[in-house]
Design an enzyme around this catalytic site. Structure first.
Site, PDB file in Angstrom:
ATOM      1  N   GLY A  34      42.739  41.968  31.134  1.00 54.41           N
ATOM      2  CA  GLY A  34      43.751  42.993  30.869  1.00 54.41           C
ATOM      3  C   GLY A  34      44.530  42.716  29.606  1.00 54.41           C
ATOM      4  O   GLY A  34      44.371  41.672  28.966  1.00 54.41           O
ATOM      5  N   ALA A  92      48.563  42.167  36.726  1.00 57.61           N
ATOM      6  CA  ALA A  92      48.543  42.883  38.003  1.00 57.61           C
ATOM      7  C   ALA A  92      48.921  44.329  37.727  1.00 57.61           C
ATOM      8  O   ALA A  92      49.572  44.630  36.731  1.00 57.61           O
ATOM      9  CB  ALA A  92      49.516  42.256  39.003  1.00 57.61           C
ATOM     10  N   GLY A 105      42.655  47.449  38.260  1.00 57.01           N
ATOM     11  CA  GLY A 105      42.654  48.582  37.337  1.00 57.01           C
ATOM     12  C   GLY A 105      41.532  48.449  36.313  1.00 57.01           C
ATOM     13  O   GLY A 105      41.008  49.436  35.809  1.00 57.01           O
ATOM     14  N   GLU A 112      38.367  38.004  39.696  1.00 56.74           N
ATOM     15  CA  GLU A 112      39.758  37.556  39.552  1.00 56.74           C
ATOM     16  C   GLU A 112      40.233  36.881  40.831  1.00 56.74           C
ATOM     17  O   GLU A 112      40.885  35.842  40.793  1.00 56.74           O
ATOM     18  CB  GLU A 112      40.668  38.757  39.225  1.00 56.74           C
ATOM     19  CG  GLU A 112      40.470  39.289  37.814  1.00 56.74           C
ATOM     20  CD  GLU A 112      41.177  40.609  37.562  1.00 56.74           C
ATOM     21  OE1 GLU A 112      41.336  40.954  36.389  1.00 56.74           O
ATOM     22  OE2 GLU A 112      41.565  41.297  38.524  1.00 56.74           O
TER      23      GLU A 112
END
EC number: 5.3.1.6
Length: 236
Positions: A34, A92, A105, A112
């Site tokens: 991310g 997160a 997402g 993870e």
């Protein structure tokens, strides 16, 4: 406004930097997925270049994380090669007051969860928009499913009161395919009263590989926010 002045980008960089600063030499580091975690990976690379960090090995949680690690000069290893993970840094999509998370997402939640749950210390890096009173308030629960089980899994989820939707690709015709070659169902629940129970119940549906509820794994949450145009980091 240039990227240098963009307060949100600066804040994400500072949260990433704060997490990277907690990594010590001689450790095995779980590298999350991310945008905020990407900055943590970049700053780990900086620390290695400067000679501040020695003898680090990274375990990536996704293709994205492994590409970034290579780009920033972080040596990689695998779960087969190590007997521990000292610290993991990951983002997160939601964080509740008990530090339970919704992740996935980016469709990398299975890897993870494996890495983050093994870590001695799991640090979550987020911006303040991800802090919620109750999980599921803003974000659906991602569920990774083996393709042939798609329809029965969706039916089972509906029986649990969830509204399942197959995640479709962006700039790609057809569904999102995970790094493991599976599909992702995003499930909206009216309310998640017991995230720990729901996590187990979803994972017990045959054909489900893993879901994005992370219950009882987080050790520390670093939250970034922009206050008066400046990045501020606090610990939860």
């Amino acid at each position: 406004m240039s990227a240098e002045q963009d307060p949100v980008k600066l804040m994400k960089q500072e949260v990433g930097r704060a997490a990277a600063a907690r990594v010590q030499s001689g450790t095995i580091v779980g590298l999350g997925t991310g945008s905020t975690t990407a900055y943590a990976i970049e700053f780990l690379g900086d620390r290695i270049k400067k000679g501040e960090l020695k003898d680090i090995k990274g375990i990536p949680t996704s293709f994205q994380a492994s590409v970034l690690a290579k780009q920033y000069g972080i040596p990689l290893t695998t779960l087969d090669e190590v007997d521990r993970i000292d610290i993991a840094i990951d983002g997160a999509d939601e964080v509740d007051p008990q530090h339970n998370l919704i992740k996935g997402g980016g469709a990398a939640h299975t890897r993870e969860k494996i890495v983050d749950a093994l870590a001695e210390q799991f640090i979550v890096v987020v911006d303040s928009s991800k802090i919620v009173d109750r999980l599921g308030s803003t974000f659906p629960v991602p569920v990774e499913v083996i393709p042939l089980a798609m329809t029965p899994v969706m039916r089972a989820i509906e029986k649990l009161g969830g509204k399942p939707e197959l995640r479709m690709g962006v700039k790609k015709a057809g569904p999102v395919i995970t790094d493991q070659g599976n599909m992702v169902i995003d499930v909206k629940f009216d309310s998640i009263d017991n995230p720990g129970e729901l996590e187990k119940t979803l994972n017990n549906i045959p054909g489900v590989l893993e879901n994005g509820l992370f219950v009882g794994v987080t050790d520390l949450v670093l939250v970034g926010e922009v206050v008066d145009g400046k990045p501020v980091i606090r610990e939860l």
